[in-house]
Design a protein around this motif. Structure first.
Motif, PDB file in Angstrom:
ATOM      1  N   LEU A   1       0.881  -0.866  -0.149  1.00 60.13           N
ATOM      2  CA  LEU A   1       0.023  -0.005  -0.073  1.00 60.13           C
ATOM      3  C   LEU A   1       0.791   1.150   0.025  1.00 60.13           C
ATOM      4  CD1 LEU A   1      -2.734   1.340   0.273  1.00 60.13           C
ATOM      5  CD2 LEU A   1      -2.713   1.094   2.776  1.00 60.13           C
ATOM      6  N   PHE A   2       1.879   1.162   0.717  1.00 56.16           N
ATOM      7  CA  PHE A   2       2.936   2.330   0.842  1.00 56.16           C
ATOM      8  C   PHE A   2       3.496   2.590  -0.482  1.00 56.16           C
ATOM      9  CE2 PHE A   2       7.571   2.029   1.410  1.00 56.16           C
ATOM     10  CZ  PHE A   2       7.898   3.685   1.241  1.00 56.16           C
ATOM     11  N   MET A   3       4.173   1.310  -1.125  1.00 55.63           N
ATOM     12  CA  MET A   3       4.409   1.479  -2.472  1.00 55.63           C
ATOM     13  C   MET A   3       3.411   2.023  -3.581  1.00 55.63           C
ATOM     14  SD  MET A   3       7.885   0.621  -2.542  1.00 55.63           S
ATOM     15  CE  MET A   3       7.623   0.571  -4.232  1.00 55.63           C
ATOM     16  N   SER A   4       2.231   1.547  -3.353  1.00 52.27           N
ATOM     17  CA  SER A   4       1.167   2.064  -4.257  1.00 52.27           C
ATOM     18  C   SER A   4       1.149   3.587  -4.175  1.00 52.27           C
ATOM     19  CB  SER A   4      -0.339   1.234  -3.991  1.00 52.27           C
ATOM     20  OG  SER A   4       0.057   0.050  -4.323  1.00 52.27           O
ATOM     21  N   PHE A   5       1.101   4.245  -2.859  1.00 42.97           N
ATOM     22  CA  PHE A   5       0.962   5.505  -2.845  1.00 42.97           C
ATOM     23  C   PHE A   5       2.319   6.342  -3.351  1.00 42.97           C
ATOM     24  CE2 PHE A   5      -1.854   5.253   1.074  1.00 42.97           C
ATOM     25  CZ  PHE A   5      -2.926   5.162   0.284  1.00 42.97           C
TER      26      PHE A   5
END
Length: 456
Positions: free
Chosen positions: A314-318
């Motif tokens: 999720l962090f990487m997606s952001f």
């Protein structure tokens, strides 16, 4: 009458600019480069180069944007002397943004796919071979890749279509603040792993013996290259946000804040990754496979691994979406400024255009896999990345430096006046020789070696 949009707050400007700079390279490339080059000694040299090269380049690009109040597409033309040809780089830089999106949208799609896979438990109890098969099956399937790419492009373009202040600025603020919060959670968890001390020792304490074995000049170049590429300067992605801000704060001071935030994310990524690598006996010098094969394998072995994998991706997606939004805004602002087109119409046209332009990268892993521009194992993504990273970014930076230091361009005094408007850290006037001659040499070295390494 057409009225150009502006940002609503200083925080929005800082987080937007940082969001553009903070991308996938901060998370997988920085720890990988650190691991390959012996750890903490590399980090120290990298930070020095970030100040020597990153700070002047970011200040220059912001100044061009704020001085012209235009996107890079026609900003140079507004600032140059009559009859000069510097403006030819403007539309070329916008082409660079399109080429960047052609492969970045594909990778962003992979990341979002991995977030959903982590959330539903796809990686639970899989071994290394099976996890590798998840990635290879994703890249081998053009339809699945296209769907995830379209998800990434749709989210990002929708944000841009809403508007600069209500869409791009407001939503990116939430994305970036959530990203930083998730990083904090991941860091706290990483510090509880069994061999955290060994990972942090490797990462934070210089090992000069290891550096000597690798070679000082090799490390020097790698640090110089990472400091240069991490900030996404050269194709106007920073200039556009400079064009949206007022004169209340000096641009060198704002650049320091954005560089500090970018560096914080990169270094924190290492604190998340290295303890995990050491705790699960994984080499800390893995390449891009670190992200899509190695880390899912580590998470699958962790207690509560599904939760931590979901948070990480999720962090990487952001991180990926913040970059896409920033680059889309640069492209759309060009259509608004130059073609006097409405934001929504420009977004609709470019939405369709970018979906189509992203297909060659996707097909390069399957239907068009026979196209191997740099020899066996290479693909269309490698070619697109090479054009942007090794040619357009350094060439753009070289032209920007020459533009603000030569009389036929904007000129040193005009640049300095713009950069130093407002409160905050002033760009030193005595740096003229350094910026005029040393910085171009450093950029030329990065560009020449990057091209030679790829072609020879």
């Amino acid at each position: 009458m057409y009225k150009r949009e502006t940002l609503g707050s200083r925080l929005g400007f800082i987080l937007l600019s940082a969001g553009c700079a903070i991308g996938l390279g901060n998370v997988w490339r920085f720890p990988y480069i650190v691991g390959k080059n012996g750890g903490a000694g590399f980090v120290l040299i990298y930070l020095i180069f970030l100040i020597l090269l990153g700070l002047p380049m970011m200040t220059i690009e912001f100044s061009i944007g704020r001085g012209s109040k235009q996107s890079i597409g026609n900003g140079l033309e507004k600032l140059e002397k009559q009859g000069a040809k510097w403006h030819l780089w403007g539309p070329t830089a916008i082409v660079g943004n399109y080429i960047l999106i052609m492969f970045y949208s594909c990778i962003a799609g992979w990341i979002i796919s991995y977030f959903i896979s982590s959330l539903v438990g796809t990686f639970d109890n899989l071994d290394t071979t099976d996890i590798a098969k998840v990635f290879s099956s994703l890249t081998a399937n053009p339809l699945k890749q296209t769907i995830w790419m379209a998800v990434a492009v749709s989210i990002s373009m929708l944000v841009v279509a809403i508007g600069l202040e209500k869409g791009v600025e407001r939503i990116t603020k939430y994305i970036m603040l959530t990203l930083l919060f998730i990083m904090l959670l991941l860091t706290i968890h990483s510090l509880t792993l069994s061999r955290t001390a060994e990972g942090l020792k490797f990462y934070l304490i210089p090992n000069f013996k290891s550096m000597k074995e690798i070679g000082f000049f090799t490390i020097l170049y790698e640090a110089l290259g990472q400091a240069f590429f991490t900030l996404s300067v050269g194709i106007g992605s920073m200039a556009i946000f400079g064009s949206y801000i007022d004169d209340k704060h000096s641009l060198a001071g704002e650049s320091v804040r954005i560089i500090a935030l970018d560096t914080f994310v990169a270094i924190t990524a290492g604190i998340i990754i290295f303890p995990a690598c050491f705790s699960y006996d994984v080499a800390p010098d893995q390449g891009p496979s670190l992200l899509f094969i190695t880390l899912p394998n580590i998470f699958s072995q962790m207690k509560g691994g599904r939760i931590w994998a979901s948070l990480f991706f999720l962090f990487m997606s952001f991180a990926a979406l913040s970059t896409l939004i920033a680059v889309f805004e640069n492209i759309i602002s060009y259509w608004i400024d130059v073609k006097k087109m409405s934001r929504r119409k420009a977004c609709l046209i470019n939405y369709i255009l970018i979906l189509v332009l992203s297909l060659p990268c996707i097909l390069g892993f399957n239907i068009l896999s026979s196209i191997q521009p740099f020899g066996e194992g290479s693909n269309i993504l490698d070619l697109e990345d090479f054009i942007v990273s090794n040619i357009m970014l350094p060439l753009g930076c070289l032209l920007f430096v020459l533009f603000v230091t030569r009389k036929s361009g904007w000129g040193w005094d005009s640049f300095l006046k713009e950069a130093n408007k407002g409160e905050g850290l002033k760009f030193p006037s005595k740096a003229k020789f350094y910026v005029s001659y040393i910085v171009p040499i450093l950029i030329a070295i990065i560009m020449a070696k990057g091209i030679l390494d790829k072609l020879i």
